[in-house]
Each structure stands twice: as structure tokens, then as C-alpha cells.
Design a protein around this motif. Sequence first.
Motif, PDB file in Angstrom:
ATOM      1  N   ARG A 383      -3.500  10.335  45.501  1.00 43.70           N
ATOM      2  CA  ARG A 383      -2.068  10.097  45.312  1.00 43.70           C
ATOM      3  C   ARG A 383      -1.295  11.381  45.531  1.00 43.70           C
ATOM      4  N   GLU A 384      -0.217  11.272  46.271  1.00 42.22           N
ATOM      5  CA  GLU A 384       0.742  12.352  46.417  1.00 42.22           C
ATOM      6  C   GLU A 384       2.126  11.788  46.131  1.00 42.22           C
ATOM      7  N   VAL A 385       3.027  12.660  45.705  1.00 40.02           N
ATOM      8  CA  VAL A 385       4.414  12.244  45.510  1.00 40.02           C
ATOM      9  C   VAL A 385       5.298  13.096  46.405  1.00 40.02           C
ATOM     10  N   VAL A 386       6.395  12.497  46.870  1.00 37.99           N
ATOM     11  CA  VAL A 386       7.316  13.215  47.752  1.00 37.99           C
ATOM     12  C   VAL A 386       8.748  13.011  47.274  1.00 37.99           C
ATOM     13  N   GLU A 417       6.280  17.179  55.762  1.00 36.58           N
ATOM     14  CA  GLU A 417       6.956  18.433  55.450  1.00 36.58           C
ATOM     15  C   GLU A 417       6.474  19.036  54.137  1.00 36.58           C
ATOM     16  N   GLN A 418       6.250  18.199  53.124  1.00 38.66           N
ATOM     17  CA  GLN A 418       5.910  18.701  51.793  1.00 38.66           C
ATOM     18  C   GLN A 418       4.406  18.815  51.560  1.00 38.66           C
ATOM     19  N   HIS A 419       3.610  18.085  52.333  1.00 37.48           N
ATOM     20  CA  HIS A 419       2.147  18.139  52.207  1.00 37.48           C
ATOM     21  C   HIS A 419       1.551  18.213  53.612  1.00 37.48           C
ATOM     22  N   PRO A 420       1.782  19.292  54.336  1.00 40.50           N
ATOM     23  CA  PRO A 420       1.354  19.380  55.742  1.00 40.50           C
ATOM     24  C   PRO A 420      -0.166  19.319  55.925  1.00 40.50           C
ATOM     25  N   HIS A 421      -0.925  19.553  54.846  1.00 39.12           N
ATOM     26  CA  HIS A 421      -2.386  19.513  54.950  1.00 39.12           C
ATOM     27  C   HIS A 421      -2.930  18.088  55.023  1.00 39.12           C
ATOM     28  N   ILE A 422      -2.072  17.092  54.742  1.00 37.46           N
ATOM     29  CA  ILE A 422      -2.509  15.681  54.753  1.00 37.46           C
ATOM     30  C   ILE A 422      -2.131  15.058  56.092  1.00 37.46           C
ATOM     31  N   ASN A 423      -3.120  14.504  56.772  1.00 38.10           N
ATOM     32  CA  ASN A 423      -2.900  13.880  58.084  1.00 38.10           C
ATOM     33  C   ASN A 423      -3.216  12.387  57.999  1.00 38.10           C
ATOM     34  N   ARG A 458      12.229   6.894  38.704  1.00 41.63           N
ATOM     35  CA  ARG A 458      12.320   8.274  39.180  1.00 41.63           C
ATOM     36  C   ARG A 458      13.095   8.270  40.501  1.00 41.63           C
ATOM     37  N   PRO A 459      14.401   8.076  40.441  1.00 38.29           N
ATOM     38  CA  PRO A 459      15.197   7.981  41.671  1.00 38.29           C
ATOM     39  C   PRO A 459      14.966   9.172  42.595  1.00 38.29           C
ATOM     40  N   GLY A 460      14.728   8.866  43.856  1.00 34.17           N
ATOM     41  CA  GLY A 460      14.528   9.915  44.853  1.00 34.17           C
ATOM     42  C   GLY A 460      13.079  10.277  45.087  1.00 34.17           C
ATOM     43  N   TRP A 461      12.172   9.826  44.223  1.00 35.12           N
ATOM     44  CA  TRP A 461      10.761  10.180  44.342  1.00 35.12           C
ATOM     45  C   TRP A 461       9.954   8.960  44.802  1.00 35.12           C
ATOM     46  N   ALA A 462       9.028   9.189  45.724  1.00 38.86           N
ATOM     47  CA  ALA A 462       8.169   8.124  46.246  1.00 38.86           C
ATOM     48  C   ALA A 462       6.710   8.529  46.129  1.00 38.86           C
ATOM     49  N   TYR A 463       5.828   7.546  46.070  1.00 41.61           N
ATOM     50  CA  TYR A 463       4.390   7.811  46.008  1.00 41.61           C
ATOM     51  C   TYR A 463       3.760   7.525  47.360  1.00 41.61           C
ATOM     52  N   ASP A 473     -14.395  -5.068  43.059  1.00 43.04           N
ATOM     53  CA  ASP A 473     -14.114  -5.363  41.655  1.00 43.04           C
ATOM     54  C   ASP A 473     -14.637  -4.258  40.763  1.00 43.04           C
ATOM     55  N   GLY A 474     -13.747  -3.775  39.887  1.00 42.15           N
ATOM     56  CA  GLY A 474     -14.160  -2.770  38.914  1.00 42.15           C
ATOM     57  C   GLY A 474     -13.935  -1.345  39.334  1.00 42.15           C
ATOM     58  N   CYS A 475     -13.472  -1.102  40.575  1.00 36.39           N
ATOM     59  CA  CYS A 475     -13.155   0.273  40.954  1.00 36.39           C
ATOM     60  C   CYS A 475     -11.800   0.650  40.350  1.00 36.39           C
ATOM     61  N   SER A 476     -11.378   1.875  40.560  1.00 37.12           N
ATOM     62  CA  SER A 476     -10.119   2.341  39.979  1.00 37.12           C
ATOM     63  C   SER A 476      -9.134   2.718  41.081  1.00 37.12           C
ATOM     64  N   VAL A 477      -7.848   2.455  40.819  1.00 38.43           N
ATOM     65  CA  VAL A 477      -6.776   2.782  41.764  1.00 38.43           C
ATOM     66  C   VAL A 477      -5.592   3.319  40.971  1.00 38.43           C
ATOM     67  N   PHE A 478      -4.582   3.790  41.683  1.00 39.48           N
ATOM     68  CA  PHE A 478      -3.352   4.243  41.029  1.00 39.48           C
ATOM     69  C   PHE A 478      -2.343   3.098  40.946  1.00 39.48           C
ATOM     70  N   ASN A 479      -1.593   3.037  39.855  1.00 41.28           N
ATOM     71  CA  ASN A 479      -0.437   2.150  39.841  1.00 41.28           C
ATOM     72  C   ASN A 479       0.794   2.931  40.297  1.00 41.28           C
ATOM     73  N   GLU A 480       1.962   2.308  40.289  1.00 36.25           N
ATOM     74  CA  GLU A 480       3.156   2.951  40.831  1.00 36.25           C
ATOM     75  C   GLU A 480       3.532   4.227  40.077  1.00 36.25           C
ATOM     76  N   GLU A 481       3.321   4.203  38.758  1.00 38.48           N
ATOM     77  CA  GLU A 481       3.695   5.357  37.942  1.00 38.48           C
ATOM     78  C   GLU A 481       2.709   6.512  38.060  1.00 38.48           C
ATOM     79  N   GLY A 482       1.514   6.229  38.610  1.00 39.52           N
ATOM     80  CA  GLY A 482       0.520   7.288  38.747  1.00 39.52           C
ATOM     81  C   GLY A 482      -0.628   7.183  37.761  1.00 39.52           C
ATOM     82  N   ASP A 483      -0.638   6.133  36.920  1.00 37.55           N
ATOM     83  CA  ASP A 483      -1.757   5.934  36.001  1.00 37.55           C
ATOM     84  C   ASP A 483      -2.968   5.426  36.768  1.00 37.55           C
ATOM     85  N   ILE A 484      -4.161   5.779  36.318  1.00 38.19           N
ATOM     86  CA  ILE A 484      -5.388   5.276  36.929  1.00 38.19           C
ATOM     87  C   ILE A 484      -5.784   3.995  36.204  1.00 38.19           C
TER      88      ILE A 484
END
Length: 508
Positions: A383-386, A417-423, A458-463, A473-484
Motif C-alpha cells: 500500500r502507498e498513499v499519494v 512523482e511521489q514514489h518514483p521507485h514504484i513501477n 482524508r480529502p485529497g489523499w488516495a491509496y 480465502d484467508g489471506c490478508s489485504v488492505f482496506n481503504e483506511e489502511g487496516d490489514i
Amino acid sequence: MQTKITPVISEQEQTGKTTKIINIGKLEQDTHNNIFLPYGRKIVLADFLSKAAGNLKNIVDRNDINRLCKAYSQGSTLTYNFADLLNATVLTELSKLVRWKNVRPINMFPDEADTLALGEHAKDKKTGCLIQKDSLFWNFLKSNSVKHLYPISASWWDWLWQPIEFESAIVIDPYEGFKGIDETTFIIRDKEFYEAVRVAIEEEKPVPQQFLNDVLSYPNSMIDIDTRVKVHTALTKIHPEVMGEVNYLRKQLHKSIIVGGHSLSRSLSVPQHIMMYSRRRYGNRAEINQHLGRPNGPREPIVFLEEEVVKYRKEDLKFKRKAIEEKVFDKTIEDRIRWAESQEIYNPFNFPSPKAKPNRVINGVRSSITKNRGSLENLTEIREVVWLGPNSISWWNNPSTWTGHKPGLAIKKALSEQHPHINIKGLEFKTMMNDDEFTKFRGTQRGAAVRVGKIPNRPGWAYVHIQTDAYKDGCSVFNEEGDIVLYSKNGEVRGNIEYEQTESGQET
């Protein structure tokens, strides 16, 4: 008197259902009163009346109800063929007339009857209130005022799950020269192709040249890519001399190219045999079928649509043919439901039809996040936020503006622009356009390796969520707020987490 129910069905749309029911009514009009209820649009009623002229005697409508009731109260045995719209207003008035069932037996022919709940008092899923039209129709059935009910539909599969008795079924064979799905030429256009057209219209820019080429190359067509009237109006400005709108405001059916949305659906018969069809989000199966059935007829249909929709259309036809061949409506209630639940129904959009019942089984894959806490050990995303800048805050203040390609492009730009290392070049990319979309598109045929959207509160912020391993089934992911959190297939249906098992039977 018990109301007999005989479904009048066809394997495809536009096979001549209206003519069939007129002929049934014609055979019995000297001994029975007939009630015909075409689908609730005036243009559909007008089409029915034009076909009924010369075949049905004494055609009446809601304006004649009080006159007929008075005549019956004075001992008249006048016969009638009632024809009016299938809506709550007509059904309310009609209750006065069907009380005179003892004068002469009544047949009722509701068209597009898959929009009615035949087996229960139907409630609106959002409000919990009874649906007026369905409840009025249900009251007719329970009162036994109608001797014989002939529900008519080409989208009848939900009736297989109905816990009510049917008197076999009348199957309408295609007329000689009919051309449908088997004869259709499918031209593939992906979702992004028509999305670019919508975005151009929203931004008041010229539509893409390839779309213009399609319109010019196929002049006898229906363009059904958006339900909004403003889009219809904008498209007809391309060639106003030959393009017209078909919607609740305009019925320009005399044009060679007609543009519409909801109105290019049920019970509409037009000479055009070419259709361009797309949706940002597809509706229920019946709605998809009804739109795609409009080009069926005496000429070979040509349809522009997504590859997944082509596969669905062919698989759906295969299922209906099998049901007709095996005469499932001849089975007992228990055997019919058992047969229906044993079938694999290809339904990539995961939407049942409007009147699907509680025991309906959808054999599609729907993924879901849960509220259960996940763990870092089996996390399958990063997860990254911008920050999208102050001008983007309006997207949070007015969510209806979060549409088209613009939000996704803004997030891509901010990420580079904010995370140039991610392609993420070459990865399938999906912008979550609304809240309920967030729980979908993981591990499905419409999945995406990169999923982006607004961070709530969080106006202006995106994930940006990027898939790193297979979802199960049973793996873990992020929700919108960033919780696992934990992830589940069909979690919304089963309500719990189910784990895959190895061959030894151990949970993984």
C-alpha cells in the motif's frame, strides 16, 4: 377456483411473444375475458394495439372499467379484451373489474413478467417496504380472481426457483427467418473504448476517431453505451440529420441511428439490427439480455461489446436451451428447484435478476474483504498513499464528480512523482469508483493488479494497492483506511471465512 399458471417463454428475445399471446386470447375471447398487460411503456402498448387490431374484439382499457362494472351489475354478459400498461395504477383500477370473475372466466397475460414477484410478497431490499406493483399482482393470484395466468418472458430463469406450481410451459419457437445469437456477428470493443467516448462527452471534447468510424460504417444502428439523456443528446449532434434519441424525453424512432439507454430494452421492436452496447457497471442478467436482444429479427444482428459479455450471452443461451429441452416446467416444484440448483450458471457480473428469491444460487465468484483482523505474514498487497493536491478536495466534497478517467490518471501521475521507485507500467489498473466496488475485483475475472481510490475522511489523499501474491480465502489485504484485514471469496454470501484445503485435508 385455483389460478393456473402457464409460463409463455422463449429462448431468445424478439421471437414473437406478442403475436403468440394475441393468438391465445383470440381463441378464447368468445368464452373468456382476456386481460393483456404489456410492459409499462406507452410505446409498447401502442405496438400491442397495432398487432391486436383485427384479431381481438372489444378492446378496452382502464377508462372503461367503471362502465364495464356497471354493465355487469345490471346483468350484462359483455365480453372484453382489456389492454393497458403493466403498472401499479392500472393494477389498482383493475382490481374492480376482476371481482366480476363469475360472469365469465378471466385469462391474464402479463408481459415481461420476470419483473414481477410471482411467489411471494416482494419487498424492496433497501427500504424493506412492499413493492406496490408486485403486491397488487400477488393479491390477484391469492384471490383466485384469475382462472388462467400466462406470464410471458424471455428472461424467465428465476421462475425455476419459484415454490409454486406451473401448468407446463408454452415455448415460442422462433419464426421462419428469425436470426438471433447463433447468427450474430460480435465485434469486440473493450470497456475502455466506450469509456473514452463518455469521458470526451463529459469534458466536452471530440469523441475518439475510431468510434466515429464505427458510427459511419454502420448507419442502421442503435447506440446504447450510456443511460444519461445528456450523453444521448451529445451523441446525436455528431450527425443530427440521421441520428435521433430514444429516451423518456424523445422518441425519434424515424431516424436511422438511434441513441438511448433504458428505453432500448424490453418489448421495443425497431428495424435496426446493429447495436453498440456498453456500461460502466453492468446491471442484472435480465437487463443485459433485454438490451442485447433488440437487434434480433429477420436480419443478421451485428453487436459491438466486450468479450466477457459475448461469452455470457452464449452461455446463457446454452442454459436456457437445456432447460427447455429437459422440460423443467413439467417437473414438480422440488425436482425443478433441485434441477436449477444443480446447474452451473455463468454469471460473470454476479448480479441476479430483479426478482431472484432467497434460495437462489449464484455460481459466480464474488470476492470480499471482511472486518476480521488480518496479519502481516500472509499479506498479499503493498500500500502507498499519494497527495492529489488541494484542487482534488472537491472529489470528496462532491463524490458525484469522481467519474471517468480523470481520478485514475491523477493518481497515476501522483504515484510516479511521489514514489518514483514504484513501477506499475503494464499492470492491470482499476479505479474504485464507489464504496461497494472496493470489495470486488480481487481474484475474479475482472480483477486488477493495481487498485486505487479515495481514502475516506482524508480529502485529497488516495491509496494505491498493488497485488504481490495470489488472493485466496484467508489471506490478508488492505482496506481503504489502511487496516490489514482478512479476505474471503463469497464472503458476503457465506458470512464467514473459509480456508482452502490441501489434498491431505489440512487447512492452509
